[in-house]
Design a protein around this motif. Structure first.
Motif, short mmCIF file in Angstrom:
data_model
loop_
_atom_site.label_atom_id
_atom_site.label_comp_id
_atom_site.label_asym_id
_atom_site.label_seq_id
_atom_site.Cartn_x
_atom_site.Cartn_y
_atom_site.Cartn_z
N PRO A 179 11.04 -0.85 -38.92
CA PRO A 179 11.21 -0.36 -40.30
C PRO A 179 10.86 1.12 -40.42
CG PRO A 179 10.04 -2.46 -40.29
CD PRO A 179 10.14 -2.02 -38.86
N SER A 180 11.53 1.80 -41.35
CA SER A 180 11.25 3.21 -41.60
C SER A 180 9.96 3.34 -42.41
CB SER A 180 12.41 3.84 -42.37
OG SER A 180 12.49 3.26 -43.67
N GLU A 181 9.51 4.56 -42.59
CA GLU A 181 8.29 4.81 -43.35
C GLU A 181 8.43 4.30 -44.78
OE1 GLU A 181 4.34 5.99 -43.67
OE2 GLU A 181 5.65 5.94 -41.89
N SER A 182 9.56 4.56 -45.41
CA SER A 182 9.75 4.09 -46.80
C SER A 182 9.84 2.57 -46.85
CB SER A 182 11.02 4.71 -47.38
OG SER A 182 12.16 4.33 -46.62
N GLU A 183 10.42 1.96 -45.81
CA GLU A 183 10.51 0.50 -45.75
C GLU A 183 9.13 -0.11 -45.57
OE1 GLU A 183 15.04 -0.09 -43.99
OE2 GLU A 183 13.37 0.28 -42.62
N PHE A 184 8.27 0.53 -44.78
CA PHE A 184 6.90 0.05 -44.64
C PHE A 184 6.17 0.10 -45.99
CE2 PHE A 184 6.82 0.63 -39.88
CZ PHE A 184 6.47 -0.68 -39.60
N GLN A 185 6.41 1.16 -46.76
CA GLN A 185 5.80 1.26 -48.09
C GLN A 185 6.22 0.07 -48.95
OE1 GLN A 185 3.60 3.35 -49.25
NE2 GLN A 185 3.63 5.10 -47.84
N GLU A 186 7.49 -0.28 -48.88
CA GLU A 186 8.02 -1.41 -49.64
C GLU A 186 7.42 -2.73 -49.15
OE1 GLU A 186 12.23 -3.84 -50.10
OE2 GLU A 186 12.29 -1.72 -49.51
N ILE A 187 7.30 -2.86 -47.83
CA ILE A 187 6.76 -4.09 -47.24
C ILE A 187 5.34 -4.34 -47.71
CG2 ILE A 187 5.95 -5.11 -45.05
CD1 ILE A 187 8.46 -3.82 -43.73
N TRP A 188 4.49 -3.32 -47.64
CA TRP A 188 3.08 -3.50 -48.01
C TRP A 188 2.92 -3.79 -49.50
CZ3 TRP A 188 -1.67 -3.40 -45.38
CH2 TRP A 188 -1.57 -3.29 -43.99
N LYS A 189 3.87 -3.34 -50.33
CA LYS A 189 3.78 -3.60 -51.76
C LYS A 189 4.21 -5.00 -52.13
CE LYS A 189 4.46 1.14 -53.48
NZ LYS A 189 5.40 2.05 -54.20
N SER A 190 5.21 -5.53 -51.44
CA SER A 190 5.83 -6.77 -51.92
C SER A 190 5.83 -7.93 -50.92
CB SER A 190 7.29 -6.49 -52.33
OG SER A 190 8.04 -6.02 -51.19
N ALA A 191 5.47 -7.69 -49.66
CA ALA A 191 5.59 -8.73 -48.63
C ALA A 191 4.60 -9.86 -48.85
CB ALA A 191 5.40 -8.13 -47.25
N THR A 192 4.94 -11.01 -48.32
CA THR A 192 4.00 -12.12 -48.19
C THR A 192 3.29 -11.96 -46.85
OG1 THR A 192 5.31 -13.65 -49.54
CG2 THR A 192 3.75 -14.62 -47.98
N PHE A 193 1.97 -11.90 -46.88
CA PHE A 193 1.18 -11.75 -45.66
C PHE A 193 0.72 -13.14 -45.21
CE2 PHE A 193 1.18 -7.52 -47.33
CZ PHE A 193 0.98 -6.67 -46.23
N VAL A 194 1.20 -13.53 -44.03
CA VAL A 194 0.94 -14.87 -43.49
C VAL A 194 -0.20 -14.80 -42.48
CG1 VAL A 194 1.92 -16.83 -42.24
CG2 VAL A 194 3.34 -15.52 -43.85
N LEU A 195 -1.24 -15.61 -42.69
CA LEU A 195 -2.41 -15.58 -41.82
C LEU A 195 -2.34 -16.67 -40.77
CD1 LEU A 195 -5.11 -15.12 -44.59
CD2 LEU A 195 -4.60 -13.46 -42.81
N ASP A 196 -2.60 -16.29 -39.51
CA ASP A 196 -2.68 -17.24 -38.41
C ASP A 196 -4.11 -17.76 -38.30
OD1 ASP A 196 -1.95 -18.76 -36.26
OD2 ASP A 196 -1.56 -17.09 -34.90
N ALA A 197 -4.29 -18.90 -37.61
CA ALA A 197 -5.61 -19.51 -37.47
C ALA A 197 -6.60 -18.59 -36.78
CB ALA A 197 -5.49 -20.83 -36.70
N ASN A 198 -6.14 -17.85 -35.76
CA ASN A 198 -7.07 -17.01 -35.00
C ASN A 198 -7.63 -15.87 -35.84
OD1 ASN A 198 -4.79 -15.14 -34.86
ND2 ASN A 198 -4.07 -16.36 -33.13
N MET A 199 -6.87 -15.40 -36.82
CA MET A 199 -7.40 -14.38 -37.74
C MET A 199 -8.58 -14.94 -38.53
SD MET A 199 -5.76 -11.32 -37.93
CE MET A 199 -5.81 -10.80 -39.64
N LEU A 200 -8.47 -16.19 -38.96
CA LEU A 200 -9.53 -16.82 -39.74
C LEU A 200 -10.74 -17.14 -38.86
CD1 LEU A 200 -7.31 -19.31 -41.80
CD2 LEU A 200 -8.04 -17.00 -42.44
N LEU A 201 -10.49 -17.63 -37.66
CA LEU A 201 -11.59 -17.99 -36.76
C LEU A 201 -12.37 -16.77 -36.30
CD1 LEU A 201 -9.74 -20.69 -34.63
CD2 LEU A 201 -11.65 -21.10 -36.19
N ASN A 202 -11.69 -15.66 -36.12
CA ASN A 202 -12.39 -14.45 -35.67
C ASN A 202 -13.35 -13.90 -36.73
OD1 ASN A 202 -11.43 -14.27 -33.07
ND2 ASN A 202 -9.66 -13.00 -33.60
#
Length: 463
Positions: free
Chosen positions: A11-34
């Motif tokens: 993704p481009s810089e502007s697309e990353f800006q859009e992603i961080w504003k509107s994306a759904t952030f999906v958490l994996d189990a290892n993120m929670l366990l850590n």
């Protein structure tokens, strides 16, 4: 061209800006366990960042289930570190004293005096161990109320996906056989590590799961979430470092470029997804400073990165060791069963649960035996509660007359603690269900009939 090969474009810089504003952030189990492994300040900062995007968070059911199943193991692992450090320091002090004594300096040298050094060193170590014990007293234990999970429960309330039905799960397993043979991501790395045995299978909520397909089930839940909610941007947060998730290339060492192109293409085709991207915990914190204007310190980012990498390496190594130990536990219990029921027929169960069935020539009964390798005595009661009614169901359905759960430990201390915990909690076994706790002696690899040593046996009238 870009539309045809989305997975190969970052993704481009502007697309990353859009992603961080509107994306759904999906958490994996290892993120929670850590979360349980991070220093308190780093954990607090990670929680703060996640809370800042709380409306955008989502956890697949598979990831949440894996977190719950592995949480106590991680807590016990952290608690064990204190005794390991204490042992290293004590051995270090003993080693120095022994080496200096071997030199016999008082007899053989007139000017080298080490008594003051040894005394000062001993005092330093003693003081440090006292502080270590104070810290240990505050360290989370497997039997304590868990404030970390409580914070996660609050953060993720209403944000956990639904489980698949058994029919849906079975279809994914069938598809997985084909995908993994062709190394279609994700999950084929786990498939290669697993052997088809009972340790690959567990049950929860009436669903039978196979661990080697865990990543694929998780991926399918992400795909369905994207389709059902018409989600255009998804960011998957995972500390899994394997190449069946990450696009890895050689450039003065291995570099993670982004998610596997096949994954980007699949979710785009299945759900019309515009962006699919991945971060590990270190990257997530680092880029949160840029896109969310967070105040995460460089020290916390570094600590999170080191711990996530270390836990992934240790998990991979520990995974291989555990597979071997589980195989040996089953192997030696089978040998013990054949010795105990030498006039009866002992067979491996093709249905996988329980592991072995004995057609007892004396009683005429069909006896089931399910083997569980246990290195954490505190987790035993939860495993037993989860499994015993599955065994009772087999008895009620007429498949078995009796079933015995054989918990195999690697040392007498673990076995002793396990006995104390089970007796203290007064666990009620269903009719026909019994329990054996035994020791696996790995010093002799040739006399298979003597490797497993039962230490105690319980039924519903004794425990």
């Amino acid at each position: 061209m870009k539309e045809l090969f989305k997975g190969y474009y970052r993704p481009s810089e502007s697309e990353f800006q859009e992603i961080w504003k509107s994306a759904t952030f999906v958490l994996d189990a290892n993120m929670l366990l850590n979360m349980y492994r991070y220093p308190e300040e780093a954990r607090t900062q990670l929680f703060t960042v996640l809370q800042s995007i709380a409306p955008q968070l989502w956890v697949p059911y598979q990831a949440a289930l894996e977190f719950q199943r592995n949480r106590l193991t991680v807590i016990a692992e952290q608690k064990k570190r204190f005794s390991e450090v204490r042992k290293v320091l004590e051995n270090y002090e003993k080693g120095i004293i022994s080496e200096l004594d071997n030199l016999q300096l008082k007899k053989r040298h007139s000017s080298i005096q080490v008594d003051e050094l040894v005394s000062a060193l001993g005092e330093k170590i003693t003081n440090f161990i006292e502080k270590l014990e104070q810290l240990e007293a505050t360290q989370l234990s497997v039997t304590d109320n868990d404030p970390i999970r409580e914070k996660l429960d609050k953060l993720l309330e209403g944000k956990i996906g639904e489980p698949f039905s058994q029919e849906e799960i079975n279809k994914i397993y069938q598809e997985g056989e084909i995908r993994f043979k062709d190394e279609i991501p994700p999950g084929y790395k786990d498939y290669k590590k697993e052997n088809e045995n009972k340790n690959d299978i567990f049950t929860y909520g009436g669903i039978i799961y196979k661990r080697k397909y865990g990543d694929l089930v998780l991926w399918k839940q992400i795909l369905d979430k994207a389709l059902q909610d018409s989600i255009k941007s998804i960011v998957f947060l995972t500390d899994d470092e394997k190449e069946d998730w990450w696009w890895i290339t050689e450039s003065q060492g291995k570099k993670k470029v982004g998610p596997r192109p096949e994954l980007v293409q699949e979710i785009s085709k299945y759900a019309g997804n515009k962006f699919f991207y991945m971060y590990n915990s270190e990257q997530f914190l680092r880029y949160s400073k840029e896109f969310l204007n967070t105040n995460v310190t460089d020290e916390s980012i570094s600590q999170v990165g080191e711990i996530a990498t270390e836990s992934e390496i240790k998990f991979s190594n520990r995974y291989s060791v555990m597979r071997k130990l589980e195989y040996l536990a089953c192997k030696y219990v089978l040998a013990w069963l054949k010795n105990r029921y030498y006039n009866s027929i002992v067979v491996e169960n093709e249905r996988r649960f329980p592991d072995y069935i004995v057609h007892d020539s004396k009683s005429g009964k069909s006896l089931g035996f399910e083997v569980k390798l246990s290195r954490d005595p505190y987790a035993t009661k939860f495993i037993l509660r989860d499994q015993q009614y599955r065994g009772y169901y087999e008895i009620k359905e007429g498949s078995l007359d009796e079933i015995t759960f054989v918990f195999v430990t690697l040392d007498e201390e673990t076995a002793s603690k396990m006995l104390q915990i089970l007796q203290r909690n007064s666990i009620q076994l269903p009719p026909g269900v019994s329990l054996i706790i035994g020791l696996l002696n790995l010093e002799n690899e040739t006399d298979f009939t003597s490797e497993f040593c039962p230490l105690a046996e319980f039924n519903r009238d004794i425990l």
